[in-house]
Design a protein around this motif. Structure first.
Motif, PDB file in Angstrom:
ATOM      1  N   ALA A  61     -42.676 -31.868 -15.909  1.00 58.19           N
ATOM      2  CA  ALA A  61     -43.477 -32.683 -14.991  1.00 58.19           C
ATOM      3  C   ALA A  61     -44.415 -33.595 -15.769  1.00 58.19           C
ATOM      4  CB  ALA A  61     -44.260 -31.779 -14.056  1.00 58.19           C
ATOM      5  N   GLU A  62     -44.949 -33.085 -16.885  1.00 55.16           N
ATOM      6  CA  GLU A  62     -45.836 -33.911 -17.710  1.00 55.16           C
ATOM      7  C   GLU A  62     -45.099 -35.154 -18.221  1.00 55.16           C
ATOM      8  OE1 GLU A  62     -49.023 -30.786 -19.655  1.00 55.16           O
ATOM      9  OE2 GLU A  62     -47.077 -31.032 -20.637  1.00 55.16           O
ATOM     10  N   ARG A  63     -43.865 -34.957 -18.700  1.00 55.39           N
ATOM     11  CA  ARG A  63     -43.083 -36.085 -19.197  1.00 55.39           C
ATOM     12  C   ARG A  63     -42.724 -37.054 -18.073  1.00 55.39           C
ATOM     13  NH1 ARG A  63     -40.697 -31.976 -22.078  1.00 55.39           N
ATOM     14  NH2 ARG A  63     -38.964 -31.877 -20.592  1.00 55.39           N
ATOM     15  N   MET A  64     -42.358 -36.523 -16.907  1.00 57.95           N
ATOM     16  CA  MET A  64     -41.921 -37.357 -15.804  1.00 57.95           C
ATOM     17  C   MET A  64     -43.058 -38.211 -15.244  1.00 57.95           C
ATOM     18  SD  MET A  64     -40.257 -36.342 -12.107  1.00 57.95           S
ATOM     19  CE  MET A  64     -38.698 -35.775 -12.783  1.00 57.95           C
ATOM     20  N   LEU A  65     -44.261 -37.591 -15.060  1.00 59.96           N
ATOM     21  CA  LEU A  65     -45.336 -38.272 -14.350  1.00 59.96           C
ATOM     22  C   LEU A  65     -46.440 -38.787 -15.266  1.00 59.96           C
ATOM     23  CD1 LEU A  65     -45.549 -35.883 -11.283  1.00 59.96           C
ATOM     24  CD2 LEU A  65     -44.454 -38.106 -11.416  1.00 59.96           C
ATOM     25  N   GLY A  66     -46.446 -38.395 -16.524  1.00 56.35           N
ATOM     26  CA  GLY A  66     -47.423 -38.921 -17.446  1.00 56.35           C
ATOM     27  C   GLY A  66     -48.775 -38.227 -17.427  1.00 56.35           C
ATOM     28  N   TYR A  67     -48.955 -37.248 -16.543  1.00 51.16           N
ATOM     29  CA  TYR A  67     -50.196 -36.463 -16.512  1.00 51.16           C
ATOM     30  C   TYR A  67     -50.033 -35.229 -17.390  1.00 51.16           C
ATOM     31  CZ  TYR A  67     -51.512 -39.052 -12.238  1.00 51.16           C
ATOM     32  OH  TYR A  67     -51.837 -40.020 -11.333  1.00 51.16           O
ATOM     33  N   PHE A  81     -49.993 -37.770  -6.398  1.00 50.16           N
ATOM     34  CA  PHE A  81     -48.992 -38.672  -6.993  1.00 50.16           C
ATOM     35  C   PHE A  81     -47.900 -39.090  -6.015  1.00 50.16           C
ATOM     36  CE2 PHE A  81     -48.512 -34.336  -8.856  1.00 50.16           C
ATOM     37  CZ  PHE A  81     -47.526 -33.853  -8.017  1.00 50.16           C
ATOM     38  N   HIS A  82     -48.254 -39.207  -4.749  1.00 52.50           N
ATOM     39  CA  HIS A  82     -47.303 -39.713  -3.760  1.00 52.50           C
ATOM     40  C   HIS A  82     -47.868 -40.919  -3.039  1.00 52.50           C
ATOM     41  CE1 HIS A  82     -44.302 -36.600  -4.115  1.00 52.50           C
ATOM     42  NE2 HIS A  82     -45.234 -35.663  -4.036  1.00 52.50           N
ATOM     43  N   LEU A  83     -46.989 -41.744  -2.465  1.00 51.11           N
ATOM     44  CA  LEU A  83     -47.425 -42.897  -1.686  1.00 51.11           C
ATOM     45  C   LEU A  83     -47.963 -42.435  -0.351  1.00 51.11           C
ATOM     46  CD1 LEU A  83     -44.443 -45.386  -2.313  1.00 51.11           C
ATOM     47  CD2 LEU A  83     -46.696 -45.393  -3.403  1.00 51.11           C
ATOM     48  N   GLU A  84     -49.077 -43.022   0.091  1.00 51.77           N
ATOM     49  CA  GLU A  84     -49.693 -42.642   1.349  1.00 51.77           C
ATOM     50  C   GLU A  84     -48.742 -42.839   2.514  1.00 51.77           C
ATOM     51  OE1 GLU A  84     -52.465 -41.221   3.986  1.00 51.77           O
ATOM     52  OE2 GLU A  84     -52.514 -41.204   1.797  1.00 51.77           O
ATOM     53  N   SER A  85     -47.980 -43.945   2.476  1.00 53.83           N
ATOM     54  CA  SER A  85     -47.053 -44.235   3.580  1.00 53.83           C
ATOM     55  C   SER A  85     -46.004 -43.144   3.727  1.00 53.83           C
ATOM     56  CB  SER A  85     -46.369 -45.584   3.357  1.00 53.83           C
ATOM     57  OG  SER A  85     -45.669 -45.592   2.122  1.00 53.83           O
ATOM     58  N   GLU A  86     -45.509 -42.609   2.594  1.00 51.75           N
ATOM     59  CA  GLU A  86     -44.500 -41.552   2.667  1.00 51.75           C
ATOM     60  C   GLU A  86     -45.125 -40.239   3.120  1.00 51.75           C
ATOM     61  OE1 GLU A  86     -42.169 -41.092  -0.826  1.00 51.75           O
ATOM     62  OE2 GLU A  86     -41.225 -43.069  -0.667  1.00 51.75           O
ATOM     63  N   ILE A  87     -46.361 -39.980   2.713  1.00 46.06           N
ATOM     64  CA  ILE A  87     -47.039 -38.750   3.125  1.00 46.06           C
ATOM     65  C   ILE A  87     -47.169 -38.710   4.643  1.00 46.06           C
ATOM     66  CG2 ILE A  87     -49.218 -37.481   3.036  1.00 46.06           C
ATOM     67  CD1 ILE A  87     -49.603 -38.618   0.208  1.00 46.06           C
ATOM     68  N   VAL A  88     -47.620 -39.831   5.231  1.00 47.93           N
ATOM     69  CA  VAL A  88     -47.804 -39.897   6.682  1.00 47.93           C
ATOM     70  C   VAL A  88     -46.473 -39.754   7.400  1.00 47.93           C
ATOM     71  CG1 VAL A  88     -48.560 -41.373   8.581  1.00 47.93           C
ATOM     72  CG2 VAL A  88     -49.889 -41.282   6.463  1.00 47.93           C
ATOM     73  N   ALA A  89     -45.464 -40.492   6.910  1.00 52.77           N
ATOM     74  CA  ALA A  89     -44.151 -40.452   7.561  1.00 52.77           C
ATOM     75  C   ALA A  89     -43.548 -39.058   7.500  1.00 52.77           C
ATOM     76  CB  ALA A  89     -43.214 -41.462   6.906  1.00 52.77           C
ATOM     77  N   ARG A  90     -43.641 -38.399   6.339  1.00 52.40           N
ATOM     78  CA  ARG A  90     -43.087 -37.050   6.208  1.00 52.40           C
ATOM     79  C   ARG A  90     -43.847 -36.063   7.096  1.00 52.40           C
ATOM     80  NH1 ARG A  90     -40.054 -37.104   1.350  1.00 52.40           N
ATOM     81  NH2 ARG A  90     -38.525 -38.688   1.880  1.00 52.40           N
ATOM     82  N   GLY A  91     -45.175 -36.187   7.148  1.00 53.53           N
ATOM     83  CA  GLY A  91     -45.972 -35.279   7.973  1.00 53.53           C
ATOM     84  C   GLY A  91     -45.605 -35.380   9.434  1.00 53.53           C
ATOM     85  N   GLN A  92     -45.417 -36.633   9.908  1.00 55.54           N
ATOM     86  CA  GLN A  92     -45.044 -36.813  11.307  1.00 55.54           C
ATOM     87  C   GLN A  92     -43.665 -36.251  11.592  1.00 55.54           C
ATOM     88  OE1 GLN A  92     -45.440 -41.037  11.781  1.00 55.54           O
ATOM     89  NE2 GLN A  92     -47.667 -40.949  12.169  1.00 55.54           N
ATOM     90  N   ALA A  93     -42.741 -36.478  10.667  1.00 54.00           N
ATOM     91  CA  ALA A  93     -41.367 -35.999  10.871  1.00 54.00           C
ATOM     92  C   ALA A  93     -41.322 -34.482  10.965  1.00 54.00           C
ATOM     93  CB  ALA A  93     -40.467 -36.489   9.730  1.00 54.00           C
ATOM     94  N   PHE A  94     -42.031 -33.801  10.044  1.00 55.66           N
ATOM     95  CA  PHE A  94     -42.002 -32.348  10.064  1.00 55.66           C
ATOM     96  C   PHE A  94     -42.781 -31.777  11.248  1.00 55.66           C
ATOM     97  CE2 PHE A  94     -40.922 -32.798   5.506  1.00 55.66           C
ATOM     98  CZ  PHE A  94     -39.708 -32.127   5.575  1.00 55.66           C
ATOM     99  N   SER A  95     -43.836 -32.470  11.671  1.00 56.29           N
ATOM    100  CA  SER A  95     -44.586 -32.010  12.830  1.00 56.29           C
ATOM    101  C   SER A  95     -43.706 -32.024  14.066  1.00 56.29           C
ATOM    102  CB  SER A  95     -45.815 -32.906  13.064  1.00 56.29           C
ATOM    103  OG  SER A  95     -46.728 -32.786  12.002  1.00 56.29           O
ATOM    104  N   GLY A 124     -49.246 -45.954 -13.001  1.00 60.93           N
ATOM    105  CA  GLY A 124     -49.097 -46.768 -11.809  1.00 60.93           C
ATOM    106  C   GLY A 124     -47.677 -47.162 -11.480  1.00 60.93           C
ATOM    107  N   THR A 125     -46.730 -46.930 -12.402  1.00 61.43           N
ATOM    108  CA  THR A 125     -45.338 -47.248 -12.117  1.00 61.43           C
ATOM    109  C   THR A 125     -44.737 -46.220 -11.169  1.00 61.43           C
ATOM    110  OG1 THR A 125     -44.609 -46.015 -14.076  1.00 61.43           O
ATOM    111  CG2 THR A 125     -45.018 -48.377 -14.338  1.00 61.43           C
ATOM    112  N   HIS A 126     -43.694 -46.636 -10.470  1.00 62.34           N
ATOM    113  CA  HIS A 126     -43.056 -45.773  -9.474  1.00 62.34           C
ATOM    114  C   HIS A 126     -41.711 -45.265  -9.990  1.00 62.34           C
ATOM    115  CE1 HIS A 126     -45.348 -47.758  -5.865  1.00 62.34           C
ATOM    116  NE2 HIS A 126     -46.144 -47.277  -6.802  1.00 62.34           N
TER     117      HIS A 126
END
Length: 537
Positions: A61-67, A81-95, A124-126
């Motif tokens: 994980a350290e190599r992949m994400l740089g932390y 380390f996730h995009l806010e838009s994906e967090i919201v979308a995933r939360g709604q879908a699972f709810s 900052g890269t994706h």
């Protein structure tokens, strides 16, 4: 209580002791799990507690994400380390799926599930990751942590995107270009067509017997060719191209151009054949029309050339008569005016005959009726007489006319002296015409001499106006001169060099020019001859 019951009671640990033992075992289990997960370097492994707090962040994980693990452990996921838009979308879908409100980091309490996330690296890269998330439960089924195993799939997703785009472009290109694509599954004898193939053939494939249906559509005379191409691909495992005709259901015949190639399985056998068909009916019609027009034009040109060639005697005879009678009259007693008029008439007749000779000779060449003679002659006499006929013109312009033959050039030759004279007259005549001062030189060199076969090189050099580089090649073509104004200023048909070029070819040689504008020209030509057998007394 019986003794046995007492023994059993003594043997069983108290409830508090049992809970302590389980806690110890759980901690040992978690410790072993953490060691195993942290040791893995192949994938990024992230462990969280039930509240979504990261408890383990391995080296992958350290190599992949740089932390570093120190920067991440104890932080809340997925916000770190996730995009806010994906967090919201995933939360709604699972709810919606679970029927209860969920926080972004809550995923499920059931079986392992795979997700695709956009991860944000420390810089900052994706990147795109495929994440498998599994719950870790205790002996009572309570979730004590979540284990996420992530793989970087950025390159795969990029490849998929490029492939999708390429597929779309290919589909558009084949549609616009009217290219039909087909595929034949050899093992299952199944054939599929795209929409363009259906448009080309005018029918959809019958799933029961697609090959037989295609075979019946192919023009009978072309079927061996079409099937031969398929056979080549099957047997030789090679690409094949072929053109054949088909008959559409409405009875129209279409010309198709086809190409196909094999797809090999792991054993190296042909498992599929993929090919394309293009309707080239319109192209074939245009080609046929052009060929017909070309044949008609060539036939008309041959007829014209043959007519002029056959008219040679009929045209020259009256011209020679006019010129002969004019010369006879000039030999009689005439006053000055009469002699001037007759001389002008003779000069005009000479010019007209020269033009007619050029046109008739070129017509003979086009009609394939011009032949080269093979007779014995003296090269010196031939060239000497030719230069004499031109000397007056050179003298009238104040030019020096020089004629030289190198000593090693044989004099007694076998060839066509008349055609040699014609070429020299043209080249030297042009040199005199386009030279205002200086000299014109004719020189002859021996190039090769093997047994009785020899090749001579003739060079005509002048100090005239010269020829631009871009005009040097066209002047050997019919009706071409270096400048359109040349005809008005100097006269001529523009056929002389074209005729000379063809005569040189007939004598096994070549002709070319070296020239610079304003500094003069050097015309060269080679010709093959035979040396006459020497006679000894």
């Amino acid at each position: 209580m019986t003794p046995i019951d007492a023994m059993n009671a003594a043997a069983e640990p108290h409830t508090e002791d049992r809970a302590g033992i389980e806690l110890v075992e759980l901690r040992l289990s978690n410790s072993r799990l953490s060691s195993i997960l942290n040791a893995s370097k192949l994938n990024a492994i992230i462990v969280t507690n039930p509240d979504g707090v990261i408890t383990l962040f391995n080296s992958g994980a350290e190599r992949m994400l740089g932390y570093t693990a120190a920067e991440i452990v104890g932080k809340q996921t997925p916000a770190i380390f996730h995009l806010e838009s994906e967090i919201v979308a995933r939360g709604q879908a699972f709810s919606e799926r679970l029927g209860r409100p969920m926080r972004g980091y809550e995923v499920f309490h059931g079986e392992t599930e795979e997700l695709e996330w956009t991860y944000v690296r420390k810089d900052g890269t994706h990147l795109m990751a495929c994440v498998s998330i599994s719950p870790v439960v205790d002996a009572h089924g309570k979730v004590i942590s979540y284990v996420g195993i992530a793989q970087d799939i950025t390159k795969r997703k990029e490849s998929e995107s490029k492939l999708h785009l390429l597929t779309e472009r290919l589909s558009l290109a084949t549609s616009v270009a009217a290219v039909g694509v087909w595929e034949w599954d050899v093992a299952n004898s199944a054939m599929t067509w795209d929409d363009t193939m259906v448009k080309i053939y005018g029918f959809s494939l019958d799933k029961e017997s697609p090959y037989g249906q295609w075979r019946r559509a192919v023009y009978p005379e072309d079927l061996p060719l079409a099937e031969g191409a398929l056979k080549k691909t099957l047997e030789e495992k090679a690409r094949a191209t072929v053109e054949f005709r088909i008959t559409r259901p409405d009875g129209t015949v279409r010309h198709l151009s086809a190409a196909q190639g094999p797809v090999l399985d792991e054993a190296g056998n042909v498992s599929k054949i993929i090919g394309v068909n293009i309707d080239v009916t319109n192209r074939r019609k245009v080609e046929t029309d052009l060929l017909r027009a070309k044949d008609e034009a060539e036939a008309a040109n041959r007829a014209k050339s043959e007519f002029l060639a056959n008219m040679s005697h009929e045209i020259r005879t009256p011209m020679n008569g006019i010129m002969g009678m004019t010369e006879l009259v000039l030999d009689t007693e005439l006053d000055s005016k009469q002699r001037e008029y007759l001389n002008l008439a003779k000069m005009s007749a000479d010019s007209l005959l020269s033009l007619i000779d050029d046109i008739l000779d070129y017509s003979k060449i086009e009609a394939g009726k011009l032949e080269i003679d093979a007779i014995a002659f003296s090269l010196g006499d031939c060239l000497g007489d030719t230069i004499k006929t031109l000397s007056l013109r050179a003298h009238q312009k104040g030019l020096e006319l020089v004629f030289e033959i190198e000593p090693n050039v044989p004099d007694s030759l076998i060839g066509d002296p008349g055609r040699v004279r014609q070429i020299i007259l043209n080249l030297v005549g042009n040199a005199i015409k386009f030279t205002e001062m200086g000299q014109v030189v004719l020189s002859v060199q021996l190039m090769t001499h093997v047994a009785e076969e020899l090749q001579l090189r003739f060079t005509v050099t002048d100090t005239g106006i010269g020829i631009p580089l871009d005009k040097q090649a066209p002047i050997f073509e019919a009706f071409e001169q270096a400048d359109g104004s040349m005809t008005r200023k100097y006269g001529g048909t523009g056929l002389g060099l074209a005729i000379s070029s063809r005569l040189v070819e007939l004598m096994g040689g070549k002709i070319w020019v070296e020239s610079e504008l304003g500094t003069g020209s050097r015309f060269h030509f080679t010709a093959n001859f035979k040396a006459q057998e020497s006679t000894e007394d």
